[in-house]
Design a protein around this motif. Structure first.
Motif, PDB file in Angstrom:
ATOM      1  N   ASN A  80       0.845  -1.195   0.000  1.00  0.00           N
ATOM      2  CA  ASN A  80       0.000   0.000   0.000  1.00  0.00           C
ATOM      3  C   ASN A  80       0.878   1.243   0.000  1.00  0.00           C
ATOM      4  OD1 ASN A  80      -2.600  -1.266   0.214  1.00  0.00           O
ATOM      5  ND2 ASN A  80      -2.050  -1.787   2.309  1.00  0.00           N
ATOM      6  N   TRP A  82       2.122   5.005  -0.054  1.00  0.00           N
ATOM      7  CA  TRP A  82       1.457   6.219   0.369  1.00  0.00           C
ATOM      8  C   TRP A  82       1.646   7.296  -0.682  1.00  0.00           C
ATOM      9  CZ3 TRP A  82       3.232  11.179   2.132  1.00  0.00           C
ATOM     10  CH2 TRP A  82       2.206  11.972   2.666  1.00  0.00           C
ATOM     11  N   SER A  91      -7.597  11.619   4.906  1.00  0.00           N
ATOM     12  CA  SER A  91      -8.374  10.835   5.858  1.00  0.00           C
ATOM     13  C   SER A  91      -7.440  10.118   6.831  1.00  0.00           C
ATOM     14  CB  SER A  91      -9.217   9.802   5.115  1.00  0.00           C
ATOM     15  OG  SER A  91      -8.367   8.834   4.514  1.00  0.00           O
ATOM     16  N   GLU A  92      -8.033   9.612   7.892  1.00  0.00           N
ATOM     17  CA  GLU A  92      -7.283   8.808   8.861  1.00  0.00           C
ATOM     18  C   GLU A  92      -6.680   7.581   8.171  1.00  0.00           C
ATOM     19  OE1 GLU A  92      -5.794   8.397  12.613  1.00  0.00           O
ATOM     20  OE2 GLU A  92      -7.438   9.806  12.370  1.00  0.00           O
ATOM     21  N   GLU A  93      -7.411   7.007   7.210  1.00  0.00           N
ATOM     22  CA  GLU A  93      -6.922   5.833   6.485  1.00  0.00           C
ATOM     23  C   GLU A  93      -5.676   6.168   5.661  1.00  0.00           C
ATOM     24  OE1 GLU A  93     -10.288   6.731   6.513  1.00  0.00           O
ATOM     25  OE2 GLU A  93     -10.603   5.247   8.093  1.00  0.00           O
ATOM     26  N   GLU A  94      -5.671   7.344   5.031  1.00  0.00           N
ATOM     27  CA  GLU A  94      -4.481   7.750   4.275  1.00  0.00           C
ATOM     28  C   GLU A  94      -3.272   7.911   5.189  1.00  0.00           C
ATOM     29  OE1 GLU A  94      -5.199  10.403   0.512  1.00  0.00           O
ATOM     30  OE2 GLU A  94      -6.574  11.051   2.097  1.00  0.00           O
ATOM     31  N   LYS A  96      -2.830   6.339   8.018  1.00  0.00           N
ATOM     32  CA  LYS A  96      -2.408   5.004   8.451  1.00  0.00           C
ATOM     33  C   LYS A  96      -1.428   4.428   7.442  1.00  0.00           C
ATOM     34  CE  LYS A  96      -6.357   3.678  11.247  1.00  0.00           C
ATOM     35  NZ  LYS A  96      -7.573   2.857  11.320  1.00  0.00           N
ATOM     36  N   LEU A  97      -1.656   4.695   6.164  1.00  0.00           N
ATOM     37  CA  LEU A  97      -0.707   4.251   5.137  1.00  0.00           C
ATOM     38  C   LEU A  97       0.620   4.997   5.271  1.00  0.00           C
ATOM     39  CD1 LEU A  97      -2.883   3.895   1.911  1.00  0.00           C
ATOM     40  CD2 LEU A  97      -1.832   2.074   3.263  1.00  0.00           C
ATOM     41  N   ASN A 100       2.342   3.442   8.187  1.00  0.00           N
ATOM     42  CA  ASN A 100       2.289   1.991   8.207  1.00  0.00           C
ATOM     43  C   ASN A 100       3.655   1.431   8.612  1.00  0.00           C
ATOM     44  OD1 ASN A 100       1.427  -0.615   7.864  1.00  0.00           O
ATOM     45  ND2 ASN A 100       1.674  -0.617   5.645  1.00  0.00           N
ATOM     46  N   THR A 155     -11.094  14.906   8.526  1.00  0.00           N
ATOM     47  CA  THR A 155      -9.947  14.986   7.622  1.00  0.00           C
ATOM     48  C   THR A 155      -8.847  15.869   8.224  1.00  0.00           C
ATOM     49  OG1 THR A 155     -10.929  16.854   6.438  1.00  0.00           O
ATOM     50  CG2 THR A 155     -11.310  14.647   5.516  1.00  0.00           C
TER      51      THR A 155
END
Length: 191
Positions: A80, A82, A91-94, A96-97, A100, A155
């Motif tokens: 994954n 970034w 986002s929080e998901e971005e 996390k990448l 990571n 965000t």
């Protein structure tokens, strides 16, 4: 009672009544660490793609933990990779990448210190960074940054404090200068 004494007594009563009824302007309360709704606060990151992809850094979370990460190789080799579409709307998901594989370090920043510096992030976000100036090639970029957070949209927006490497730019605001000095002492250099 003389007229002067009577006038002085009435004036004193009037002043006392005015002072008791007046309200002093209040300063906004300093947020506590529990008021901070975001996960990630500030970080320092080095990125270079000149001799193979490398991205390493440190990041401070809202609980006072300092995390460290180091990626080398090809971004396409990462499961994954970034690569945010918009640094002003992540986002929080971005994130996390981005972090990571990060490992928490032994460094802990006191929550009171975080709460004291937190309002400066919003102030720094209002400044326009200096125009990037080319100073070299193949050095990569070393960026010191913080995040503002939009709780309604959930965000993050990256606020650049200082950027050095192939291109140099800085945030000229006094808030950014204070944050930079604080983060330099807490995050150190990336090796």
């Amino acid at each position: 009672m003389s007229r002067t004494a009577l006038l002085a007594a009435v004036s004193l009563v009037t002043l006392t009544a005015c002072e008791a009824g007046s309200t002093k302007p209040s300063t906004p309360p300093t947020p506590t660490a529990t008021d901070i709704q975001q996960t990630w606060l500030c970080g320092r990151e080095y990125v270079n793609q000149a001799w193979g992809y490398q991205r390493r850094g440190v990041v401070l979370d809202a609980k006072g933990n300092v995390w460290k990460y180091d990626f080398k190789g090809s971004p396409t080799a990462l499961v994954n990779p970034w690569g945010p579409k918009d640094m002003a709307n992540m986002s929080e998901e971005e994130l996390k990448l981005r972090y990571n594989g990060a490992m928490v370090t032994d460094v802990k920043v006191p929550l009171e210190e975080i709460a004291r510096h937190f309002p400066l992030i919003e102030e720094a976000s209002n400044a326009t960074p200096t125009q990037p100036k080319s100073v070299g090639a193949d050095m990569g970029q070393n960026t010191l940054y913080c995040y503002t957070y939009d709780a309604a949209k959930r965000t993050y927006a990256q606020v650049m404090l200082d950027n050095q490497g192939d291109w140099d730019s800085t945030n000229p605001s006094p808030a950014a200068k204070t944050l930079t000095a604080w983060l330099d002492s807490r995050l150190g250099e990336i090796k």
